[in-house]
Design an enzyme around this catalytic site. Structure first.
Site, PDB file in Angstrom:
ATOM      1  N   LYS A 133      92.699   6.709  26.685  1.00 23.31           N
ATOM      2  CA  LYS A 133      91.251   7.005  26.639  1.00 23.31           C
ATOM      3  C   LYS A 133      90.977   8.483  26.924  1.00 23.31           C
ATOM      4  CE  LYS A 133      90.313   4.068  29.919  1.00 23.31           C
ATOM      5  NZ  LYS A 133      91.677   3.559  30.183  1.00 23.31           N
ATOM      6  N   ARG A 139      83.193  -0.317  34.008  1.00 21.59           N
ATOM      7  CA  ARG A 139      84.457  -1.019  34.163  1.00 21.59           C
ATOM      8  C   ARG A 139      84.259  -2.432  34.690  1.00 21.59           C
ATOM      9  NH1 ARG A 139      88.115   3.484  35.108  1.00 21.59           N
ATOM     10  NH2 ARG A 139      90.229   2.717  35.307  1.00 21.59           N
ATOM     11  N   ARG A 157     103.085  10.229  32.362  1.00 21.84           N
ATOM     12  CA  ARG A 157     101.910  11.113  32.316  1.00 21.84           C
ATOM     13  C   ARG A 157     101.991  12.251  33.331  1.00 21.84           C
ATOM     14  NH1 ARG A 157      96.231   8.541  32.678  1.00 21.84           N
ATOM     15  NH2 ARG A 157      97.186   7.438  34.408  1.00 21.84           N
ATOM     16  N   ARG A 169     100.063  11.642  38.815  1.00 19.13           N
ATOM     17  CA  ARG A 169      99.050  10.942  39.610  1.00 19.13           C
ATOM     18  C   ARG A 169      99.688   9.920  40.543  1.00 19.13           C
ATOM     19  NH1 ARG A 169      94.359   9.277  35.414  1.00 19.13           N
ATOM     20  NH2 ARG A 169      94.539   7.338  36.596  1.00 19.13           N
ATOM     21  N   ARG A 186      96.566  -2.043  38.835  1.00 16.67           N
ATOM     22  CA  ARG A 186      95.538  -1.537  37.907  1.00 16.67           C
ATOM     23  C   ARG A 186      95.418  -2.431  36.672  1.00 16.67           C
ATOM     24  NH1 ARG A 186      97.657   4.229  36.940  1.00 16.67           N
ATOM     25  NH2 ARG A 186      95.885   4.526  35.565  1.00 16.67           N
TER      26      ARG A 186
HETATM   27  P1  AP5 Z   1      95.638   8.902  29.077  1.00 15.34           P
HETATM   28  O1  AP5 Z   1      94.871   9.531  27.970  1.00 15.34           O
HETATM   29  O2  AP5 Z   1      95.668   9.577  30.389  1.00 15.34           O
HETATM   30  O3  AP5 Z   1      95.217   7.359  29.240  1.00 15.34           O
HETATM   31  P2  AP5 Z   1      93.950   6.722  29.911  1.00 15.34           P
HETATM   32  O4  AP5 Z   1      93.591   5.523  29.113  1.00 15.34           O
HETATM   33  O5  AP5 Z   1      92.884   7.745  30.118  1.00 15.34           O
HETATM   34  O6  AP5 Z   1      94.577   6.253  31.266  1.00 15.34           O
HETATM   35  P3  AP5 Z   1      94.035   6.316  32.751  1.00 15.34           P
HETATM   36  O7  AP5 Z   1      95.179   5.869  33.601  1.00 15.34           O
HETATM   37  O8  AP5 Z   1      93.442   7.666  33.060  1.00 15.34           O
HETATM   38  O9  AP5 Z   1      92.962   5.270  32.747  1.00 15.34           O
HETATM   39  P4  AP5 Z   1      92.434   4.638  33.953  1.00 15.34           P
HETATM   40  O10 AP5 Z   1      91.274   3.989  33.343  1.00 15.34           O
HETATM   41  O11 AP5 Z   1      93.339   3.767  34.722  1.00 15.34           O
HETATM   42  O12 AP5 Z   1      92.168   5.851  35.001  1.00 15.34           O
HETATM   43  P5  AP5 Z   1      90.860   6.476  35.567  1.00 15.34           P
HETATM   44  O13 AP5 Z   1      91.147   7.890  35.845  1.00 15.34           O
HETATM   45  O14 AP5 Z   1      89.686   6.122  34.746  1.00 15.34           O
HETATM   46  O15 AP5 Z   1      97.128   8.686  28.519  1.00 15.34           O
HETATM   47  C1  AP5 Z   1      98.148   8.132  29.332  1.00 15.34           C
HETATM   48  C2  AP5 Z   1      99.485   8.819  28.988  1.00 15.34           C
HETATM   49  O16 AP5 Z   1      99.844   8.504  27.647  1.00 15.34           O
HETATM   50  C3  AP5 Z   1      99.455  10.348  29.047  1.00 15.34           C
HETATM   51  O17 AP5 Z   1     100.686  10.806  29.532  1.00 15.34           O
HETATM   52  C4  AP5 Z   1      99.245  10.796  27.594  1.00 15.34           C
HETATM   53  O18 AP5 Z   1      99.786  12.065  27.325  1.00 15.34           O
HETATM   54  C5  AP5 Z   1      99.996   9.691  26.848  1.00 15.34           C
HETATM   55  N1  AP5 Z   1      99.437   9.415  25.529  1.00 15.34           N
HETATM   56  C6  AP5 Z   1      98.121   9.316  25.210  1.00 15.34           C
HETATM   57  N2  AP5 Z   1      97.981   9.031  23.907  1.00 15.34           N
HETATM   58  C7  AP5 Z   1      99.238   8.925  23.393  1.00 15.34           C
HETATM   59  C8  AP5 Z   1      99.770   8.615  22.116  1.00 15.34           C
HETATM   60  N3  AP5 Z   1      98.973   8.358  21.082  1.00 15.34           N
HETATM   61  N4  AP5 Z   1     101.113   8.583  21.962  1.00 15.34           N
HETATM   62  C9  AP5 Z   1     101.934   8.823  22.999  1.00 15.34           C
HETATM   63  N5  AP5 Z   1     101.510   9.125  24.240  1.00 15.34           N
HETATM   64  C10 AP5 Z   1     100.170   9.165  24.450  1.00 15.34           C
HETATM   65  O19 AP5 Z   1      90.693   5.669  36.943  1.00 15.34           O
HETATM   66  C11 AP5 Z   1      91.592   5.816  38.003  1.00 15.34           C
HETATM   67  C12 AP5 Z   1      91.122   4.969  39.180  1.00 15.34           C
HETATM   68  O20 AP5 Z   1      89.815   5.424  39.612  1.00 15.34           O
HETATM   69  C13 AP5 Z   1      90.931   3.482  38.888  1.00 15.34           C
HETATM   70  O21 AP5 Z   1      92.139   2.774  39.014  1.00 15.34           O
HETATM   71  C14 AP5 Z   1      89.910   3.118  39.978  1.00 15.34           C
HETATM   72  O22 AP5 Z   1      90.517   2.984  41.220  1.00 15.34           O
HETATM   73  C15 AP5 Z   1      89.013   4.337  40.011  1.00 15.34           C
HETATM   74  N6  AP5 Z   1      87.858   4.245  39.093  1.00 15.34           N
HETATM   75  C16 AP5 Z   1      87.560   5.114  38.090  1.00 15.34           C
HETATM   76  N7  AP5 Z   1      86.456   4.724  37.451  1.00 15.34           N
HETATM   77  C17 AP5 Z   1      86.044   3.579  38.043  1.00 15.34           C
HETATM   78  C18 AP5 Z   1      84.971   2.689  37.797  1.00 15.34           C
HETATM   79  N8  AP5 Z   1      84.086   2.920  36.808  1.00 15.34           N
HETATM   80  N9  AP5 Z   1      84.856   1.598  38.576  1.00 15.34           N
HETATM   81  C19 AP5 Z   1      85.722   1.354  39.577  1.00 15.34           C
HETATM   82  N10 AP5 Z   1      86.765   2.164  39.867  1.00 15.34           N
HETATM   83  C20 AP5 Z   1      86.936   3.264  39.088  1.00 15.34           C
END
Ligand code: AP5
Length: 264
Positions: A51, A130, A169, A202, A213
Site C-alpha cells: 500500500k 482499518r 522491507r 521497522r 498484524r
Molecule cells: P509496503 O509498501 O511498505 O507495504 P504496506 O502495505 O504499506 O505495508 P505496511 O506494513 O506499511 O502496512 P501496515 O498496514 O501494516 O502498516 P502501517 O504503517 O499502516 O511494502 C512492503 C515491502 O514490500 C517493502 O519492502 C516494499 O519495498 C516491498 N514491495 C512493495 N511492492 C512490491 C512489489 N510490487 N514487488 C516486490 N516488492 C514490493 O501500520 C503499522 C501499525 O500502526 C499497525 O500495525 C497498527 O499498530 C498501527 N496503525 C496504523 N494505522 C492504524 C489504524 N488506522 N488503526 C489502528 N492501528 C493503526
C-alpha cells in the site's frame, strides 16, 4: 539521488502544534494543486501488500497527498518522551506488538488533521480506516463536509509473498521512502536513493509481530472489503508483479472509473 520534489507531508505527520505558528498549524513545503474533481482514495490490503509503495507512486501520478496513519505514529515515536501524550505512548506499545491502536486514539489523531482530508488536492489514505468504527467516522466527517470517496483500492496478494515483502522491507528515516532488500534494493545499502537518509528495519517487521498484524487484519480490517463493496466503491487489484505493473493496473481501472463519471 532522485531529486523529484516531494511533499514533506509535515502537516499530516506532525499535526497541529501550539508553538509552530500563530494559528497553531505547521505547513507543508509543497501541497497538491487544487483540483475540480480531486481523487479521494482509500488503500486497503493486508500489511506488507504494498500500500505504501503504491501510495507513493499514485501521489506522483495524481498529485493527491499520501496520508498514512502508520507514518504519523512512527513520526510521533521519534519525539522526546516528554512531548508524547499517554495515549501516544500506549499506541507505540500496540504497534510494537503488531496490534491495532484503539479506535479512539486513531480517530483523535485523524480528526485533528482533518484539514489534510478536506484539502482540494485530494488524498490517498494508507492504513486508515482499518476497522468498521474508523470507516463510519470517516464517512460521517466526509458527509458533513459534502465530499465523497472516489474509490477504495483493495490490493490482493498471496500470504507467502506478503511475508517475503515484510521481512525484506527497509524504510528511510527521513523521507519515509520504502525499499526491499531483495525486490527493490537501494543503490547503496542502508542509504536512501531519494534523499540520502538512513534506512532502517521497522520493529513490527519481526516475525512474531508480523503474525499478530496479519491476525488483526483478518479480524478487523478484512470486513471492510464487504462494507465498501456494498457501497459500490471497491476496486480490487491483483498486487503481484512489479510496483509499476501494479500501478498500471490501478491507473487502468481508475481511468475507466473517471470515464464513467464523465459519461454520466
Ligand atoms: P509496503 O509498501 O511498505 O507495504 P504496506 O502495505 O504499506 O505495508 P505496511 O506494513 O506499511 O502496512 P501496515 O498496514 O501494516 O502498516 P502501517 O504503517 O499502516 O511494502 C512492503 C515491502 O514490500 C517493502 O519492502 C516494499 O519495498 C516491498 N514491495 C512493495 N511492492 C512490491 C512489489 N510490487 N514487488 C516486490 N516488492 C514490493 O501500520 C503499522 C501499525 O500502526 C499497525 O500495525 C497498527 O499498530 C498501527 N496503525 C496504523 N494505522 C492504524 C489504524 N488506522 N488503526 C489502528 N492501528 C493503526
Amino acid at each position: 539521488m532522485d531529486t523529484t520534489i516531494k511533499n514533506d507531508r509535515i502537516e499530516w505527520l506532525q499535526g497541529p502544534s501550539p508553538d509552530a505558528s500563530k494559528d497553531g498549524t505547521v505547513k507543508c513545503s509543497a501541497v497538491p494543486a487544487e483540483r475540480k474533481n480531486p481523487w479521494r482514495l482509500v488503500l486497503l490490503g493486508a500489511p506488507g501488500v504494498g500500500k505504501g509503495t503504491q501510495a507513493e507512486l499514485l501521489t506522483e501520478r495524481l498529485g493527491a497527498c499520501h496520508l498514512s496513519t502508520g507514518d504519523v505514529f512512527r513520526a510521533a515515536g521519534k519525539r522526546p518522551a516528554c512531548d508524547q501524550s499517554p495515549a501516544m505512548k500506549a499506541a507505540f506499545d500496540y504497534m510494537r506488538r503488531g496490534e491495532l491502536v484503539p479506535d479512539s486514539t486513531v480517530w483523535e489523531m485523524v480528526r485533528e488533521r482533518s484539514n489534510c482530508i478536506l484539502h482540494c488536492g485530494g488524498f490517498i489514505l494508507d492504513g486508515f480506516p482499518r476497522t468498521l468504527g474508523q470507516a463510519l467516522a470517516l464517512r460521517d466527517l466526509m458527509e458533513k463536509e459534502k465530499i465523497s470517496l472516489s474509490a477504495v483500492v483493495n490490493y490482493e496478494l498471496p500470504l507467502y509473498e506478503i511475508i517475503q515483502r515484510l521481512s525484506g522491507r527497509r524504510t528511510c528515516e527521513r523521507c519515509k521512502s520504502v525499499y526491499n532488500v531483495k525486490e527493490r534494493p537501494p543503490k547503496v545499502e542502508t542509504v536512501c536513493d531519494r534523499c540520502g537518509g538512513r534506512l532502517f528495519q521497522r520493529e513490527d517487521d519481526r516475525p512474531e509481530s508480523i503474525t499478530v498484524r496479519l491476525e488483526a487484519y483478518e479480524r478487523s480490517t478484512a470486513p471492510l472489503i464487504q462494507f465498501y463493496k456494498n457501497l459500490g466503491l471497491l476496486m480490487p487489484i491483483v498486487a503481484t508483479g512489479s510496483p509499476d505493473e501494479i500501478l498500471a493496473r490501478t491507473m487502468d481501472k481508475m481511468d475507466k472509473l473517471d470515464k464513467l463519471a464523465h459519461d454520466k
